[in-house]
Design a protein around this motif. Sequence first.
Motif, PDB file in Angstrom:
ATOM      1  N   THR A 256       9.812  23.068  -0.463  1.00 36.32           N
ATOM      2  CA  THR A 256       8.621  23.875  -0.225  1.00 36.32           C
ATOM      3  C   THR A 256       8.990  25.332  -0.464  1.00 36.32           C
ATOM      4  N   GLY A 257       8.297  25.984  -1.399  1.00 34.33           N
ATOM      5  CA  GLY A 257       8.674  27.347  -1.739  1.00 34.33           C
ATOM      6  C   GLY A 257      10.094  27.377  -2.267  1.00 34.33           C
ATOM      7  N   ASN A 258      10.927  28.247  -1.708  1.00 31.10           N
ATOM      8  CA  ASN A 258      12.329  28.366  -2.108  1.00 31.10           C
ATOM      9  C   ASN A 258      13.266  27.607  -1.164  1.00 31.10           C
ATOM     10  N   THR A 259      12.717  26.775  -0.295  1.00 31.38           N
ATOM     11  CA  THR A 259      13.501  26.162   0.771  1.00 31.38           C
ATOM     12  C   THR A 259      13.531  24.649   0.634  1.00 31.38           C
ATOM     13  N   LEU A 260      14.700  24.063   0.889  1.00 29.43           N
ATOM     14  CA  LEU A 260      14.866  22.617   0.967  1.00 29.43           C
ATOM     15  C   LEU A 260      14.899  22.207   2.435  1.00 29.43           C
ATOM     16  N   TRP A 261      14.187  21.105   2.752  1.00 26.27           N
ATOM     17  CA  TRP A 261      14.108  20.591   4.113  1.00 26.27           C
ATOM     18  C   TRP A 261      14.490  19.113   4.115  1.00 26.27           C
ATOM     19  N   ILE A 262      15.003  18.645   5.255  1.00 23.26           N
ATOM     20  CA  ILE A 262      15.280  17.231   5.480  1.00 23.26           C
ATOM     21  C   ILE A 262      14.371  16.743   6.599  1.00 23.26           C
ATOM     22  N   ALA A 263      13.741  15.574   6.383  1.00 27.97           N
ATOM     23  CA  ALA A 263      12.881  14.995   7.413  1.00 27.97           C
ATOM     24  C   ALA A 263      12.959  13.482   7.315  1.00 27.97           C
ATOM     25  N   GLY A 264      12.451  12.813   8.337  1.00 25.10           N
ATOM     26  CA  GLY A 264      12.349  11.368   8.290  1.00 25.10           C
ATOM     27  C   GLY A 264      11.256  10.932   7.322  1.00 25.10           C
ATOM     28  N   GLU A 265      11.207   9.637   7.046  1.00 20.71           N
ATOM     29  CA  GLU A 265      10.222   9.108   6.100  1.00 20.71           C
ATOM     30  C   GLU A 265       8.793   9.385   6.516  1.00 20.71           C
ATOM     31  N   ASN A 266       8.558   9.571   7.797  1.00 21.04           N
ATOM     32  CA  ASN A 266       7.215   9.855   8.291  1.00 21.04           C
ATOM     33  C   ASN A 266       7.009  11.342   8.556  1.00 21.04           C
ATOM     34  N   GLY A 267       7.915  12.167   8.010  1.00 24.25           N
ATOM     35  CA  GLY A 267       7.785  13.609   8.164  1.00 24.25           C
ATOM     36  C   GLY A 267       8.282  14.146   9.480  1.00 24.25           C
ATOM     37  N   GLU A 268       8.930  13.287  10.286  1.00 23.64           N
ATOM     38  CA  GLU A 268       9.356  13.722  11.614  1.00 23.64           C
ATOM     39  C   GLU A 268      10.652  14.534  11.562  1.00 23.64           C
TER      40      GLU A 268
ATOM     41  N   ALA B 135       0.817  -1.205   0.000  1.00 23.01           N
ATOM     42  CA  ALA B 135       0.000   0.000   0.000  1.00 23.01           C
ATOM     43  C   ALA B 135       0.854   1.259   0.000  1.00 23.01           C
ATOM     44  N   ALA B 136       0.421   2.231  -0.791  1.00 27.69           N
ATOM     45  CA  ALA B 136       1.046   3.548  -0.745  1.00 27.69           C
ATOM     46  C   ALA B 136       0.637   4.252   0.541  1.00 27.69           C
ATOM     47  N   ARG B 137       1.510   5.080   1.068  1.00 32.26           N
ATOM     48  CA  ARG B 137       1.173   5.808   2.291  1.00 32.26           C
ATOM     49  C   ARG B 137       1.564   7.270   2.162  1.00 32.26           C
ATOM     50  N   GLN B 138       0.719   8.121   2.693  1.00 31.71           N
ATOM     51  CA  GLN B 138       0.977   9.555   2.668  1.00 31.71           C
ATOM     52  C   GLN B 138       1.944   9.928   3.783  1.00 31.71           C
ATOM     53  N   ILE B 139       2.872  10.831   3.474  1.00 28.13           N
ATOM     54  CA  ILE B 139       3.782  11.349   4.498  1.00 28.13           C
ATOM     55  C   ILE B 139       3.025  12.414   5.272  1.00 28.13           C
ATOM     56  N   PRO B 140       2.751  12.197   6.534  1.00 35.67           N
ATOM     57  CA  PRO B 140       1.896  13.136   7.280  1.00 35.67           C
ATOM     58  C   PRO B 140       2.582  14.481   7.516  1.00 35.67           C
ATOM     59  N   GLY B 141       1.781  15.508   7.381  1.00 36.93           N
ATOM     60  CA  GLY B 141       2.232  16.839   7.775  1.00 36.93           C
ATOM     61  C   GLY B 141       3.111  17.564   6.793  1.00 36.93           C
ATOM     62  N   LEU B 142       3.417  16.955   5.632  1.00 33.77           N
ATOM     63  CA  LEU B 142       4.316  17.603   4.686  1.00 33.77           C
ATOM     64  C   LEU B 142       3.575  18.004   3.416  1.00 33.77           C
ATOM     65  N   LEU B 143       3.838  19.218   2.957  1.00 32.62           N
ATOM     66  CA  LEU B 143       3.386  19.695   1.658  1.00 32.62           C
ATOM     67  C   LEU B 143       4.621  20.158   0.898  1.00 32.62           C
ATOM     68  N   ALA B 144       4.750  19.740  -0.348  1.00 30.22           N
ATOM     69  CA  ALA B 144       5.953  20.071  -1.113  1.00 30.22           C
ATOM     70  C   ALA B 144       5.621  20.038  -2.602  1.00 30.22           C
ATOM     71  N   HIS B 145       6.542  20.575  -3.406  1.00 26.65           N
ATOM     72  CA  HIS B 145       6.367  20.497  -4.859  1.00 26.65           C
ATOM     73  C   HIS B 145       7.364  19.529  -5.501  1.00 26.65           C
ATOM     74  N   ASP B 146       8.283  18.985  -4.728  1.00 29.95           N
ATOM     75  CA  ASP B 146       9.161  17.926  -5.212  1.00 29.95           C
ATOM     76  C   ASP B 146       9.936  17.362  -4.028  1.00 29.95           C
ATOM     77  N   ALA B 147      10.485  16.139  -4.218  1.00 25.70           N
ATOM     78  CA  ALA B 147      11.213  15.491  -3.126  1.00 25.70           C
ATOM     79  C   ALA B 147      12.074  14.367  -3.677  1.00 25.70           C
ATOM     80  N   THR B 148      13.075  13.982  -2.903  1.00 27.14           N
ATOM     81  CA  THR B 148      13.919  12.827  -3.214  1.00 27.14           C
ATOM     82  C   THR B 148      14.388  12.231  -1.896  1.00 27.14           C
ATOM     83  N   TRP B 149      15.115  11.112  -1.986  1.00 26.29           N
ATOM     84  CA  TRP B 149      15.691  10.516  -0.784  1.00 26.29           C
ATOM     85  C   TRP B 149      17.068  11.110  -0.502  1.00 26.29           C
ATOM     86  N   MET B 150      17.413  11.130   0.760  1.00 24.48           N
ATOM     87  CA  MET B 150      18.778  11.410   1.139  1.00 24.48           C
ATOM     88  C   MET B 150      19.627  10.178   0.823  1.00 24.48           C
TER      89      MET B 150
END
Length: 719
Positions: free
Chosen positions: A303-315, A278-293
């Motif tokens: 998001t916007g002009n900023t890059l963020w790092i988070a865990g797979e569950n958005g933590e 099953a596919a799962r949504q990453i909670p709490g995150l909104l973005a226009h693109d993403a990749t893995w570390m």
Amino acid sequence: MSTTAKHIARVRFGVFEADLKSGELYRSGIRVRLQAQPFRVLTFLLENAGEVVSRDQLQHYLWGSDTVIDFEHSLGTAINKIRDALGDSAENPRFIETLAKRGYRFIAPVSFEQPSEPLPIANAALPQAPELTADAQIGSTRRRSVTSGLLFAICAVCAIALAAIAFRFFDRDDQLPLQISRVTSSGRISPGDAFLENLPGIATDGTRLYFPELENGRMRLAQGLIADGEATNLTLPDEIVAPLLGDISPDGSKLIIRNHISAEAEQTLWIVPTLGGAARQIPGLLAHDATWMPDGHHILYATGNTLWIAGENGESPQRFAVLPGRPFWLRWIPGGTVLRLTLLDPGNHTTSLWELDANGKNAHQLLHGWSAPSSECCGSWTSDGKNFVFESQHSGENNIWILRPRSGYPEQLTNGPLDYQAPITSRTGYRIFFIGADTRSELLDYSSANKTFLPYGEALATANRVVFSRDGKWMAWISNEDSSLWRSRVDGTERVQLTGGPMEVFMMQWSPDGRQLVFMAREPGKLWRIYTIGADGSSLHSMLPENRNEADPDWSPDGKEIVFGRVPALMGETVESKAIYRFDIEAGKTTLLPGSQGLFSPRWSPDGRYIAALSLDMTRLMLYDISTGTWRLLAQQSAADPFWSRDSKSIFFHTYVQKNQMIYRIEVLSGKVEHVADLEDLHFADAVDYQFAGLTPYDTPLVNARMSTANIYSTELRK
């Protein structure tokens, strides 16, 4: 005919003139946009005017005998583009005749202009030097000696440089044509749309490819074995209406996608297992693109002009870097020491390649000034981290390029005939994959009697938006080929091109008296502006002296005012506030329309009583009453491209994110909604979607249907 392009400056035929040196086509002195590959086909036909040119001759001339491509389809597309530019037709040709099973022949009379030759040195009159005295002769001898020595040194340096260039030239890996092979065959790969921040994306786990496909106007996520390319669907939750692929995890087990469902810039992120589950949504995150570390357990998202790092569950989100634009296509070098990405300028929608260190520092643009405006996008590293492949647009065509460490300068890998984009690399070796697309469109008119869309007419076959004057005698349209603005009488006569390159027109409206048009346009790398122009092409005028995007102009019924708005986030300006304004033409004064914050796309009713507008997320159709100065909600659902009926009693709109992309009509007084047409009424086997393009004088919808043939291709790079 033995004359070749290098010995010809210009070719004239009818009202057209082809400059073979610059690759430009003119009609009565006005430049007509024609892409590079179709222009080369035209050049070869002109060089052999009056003679039958076979398909094999054209293939060898354009691509050589060793390049493997879908040639027949690509040549037919090029011929069609030439005919569109010349206003020619296959049924009644004036310029290019098709001879079944033989080829093509240019049948119109042509005249050639030879380039002027410089005066030969032997025949040039040289001034006589005065006779020298003995002292002067000695000084002259010394000067000649010094000069000769200097010239000898310069020549030696030049010889060394030329030898180095020659060595580099003959040592290049790309002297032989690349063997390009087709991987998929459905023709339904989604080529994306950078204008709407829908960048194409594909990924591989080593044995399979993952890619977006278009089916019945909707996007799906598919997979196919590299060996045969046969596509099967990946099962996704129903709420993922339009999946856009970000990247694949380092171990190839998970995809990260975003749900592209509205005009909002940031969307939900999902993780999709490649081996089922099953596919799962990453909670709490909104973005226009993403990749893995590189560790495969954290994600890097934009998001916007900023890059963020988070865990797979958005933590535990942590800011990684702030950039001067919106980042897309985030790609780590193998080993994770360098990140490269595509940066989209939100003001002018140009794209460029950027690089950062692993700590988010030292952000800088690659290939600065290489193309103007910048158009580089969507790059990927080879498996050894030594080379970088990317797409870039030159002369109106997208091709794949490579940046090698030893040269430091891009080398072109592909050269048409398709539009090549979104290159990715194999997990081992030097094989690359990329999308090859041939996209075209046709203007269609809805027949309520037959409940189907039919071609509107040959004269407007390639129009992507049409508006008619209030008296119904004139029409204006935007060419799908080069976004130029045209007008003619409704029967197609008195046809005049009002704008040309490099200006790109997006939408327009007739003035109430039919003497002018107001339109929204921009030049490459610049902001969207509002212009007015006379119906005869005179008096082009920029309306507002602003330093921000302007959009969606429309006239008041008395012609004294223009209402306009701002562009949504997907067209730029993700931070600035949006609202609707009225511009008094005589006073030159702009005033805010009360209560219009968060709205865009205004349309003034023909009777002057109302102004309709959309919410920025395109989920509400609002109505402003001029007499009371109040707004009311007219419809709460997906809505785009509102058009007023002639009698001002109803509004037509397009639900472009719904499954069948329906066109509705809503009554202003009662709020009653009526279904008018949808995607299923196209009855075109290769139509993938459509844009609501306008209403005829009889209030029947016009749509611009997009036909796309796109597959994944591959080639093997040479080390």
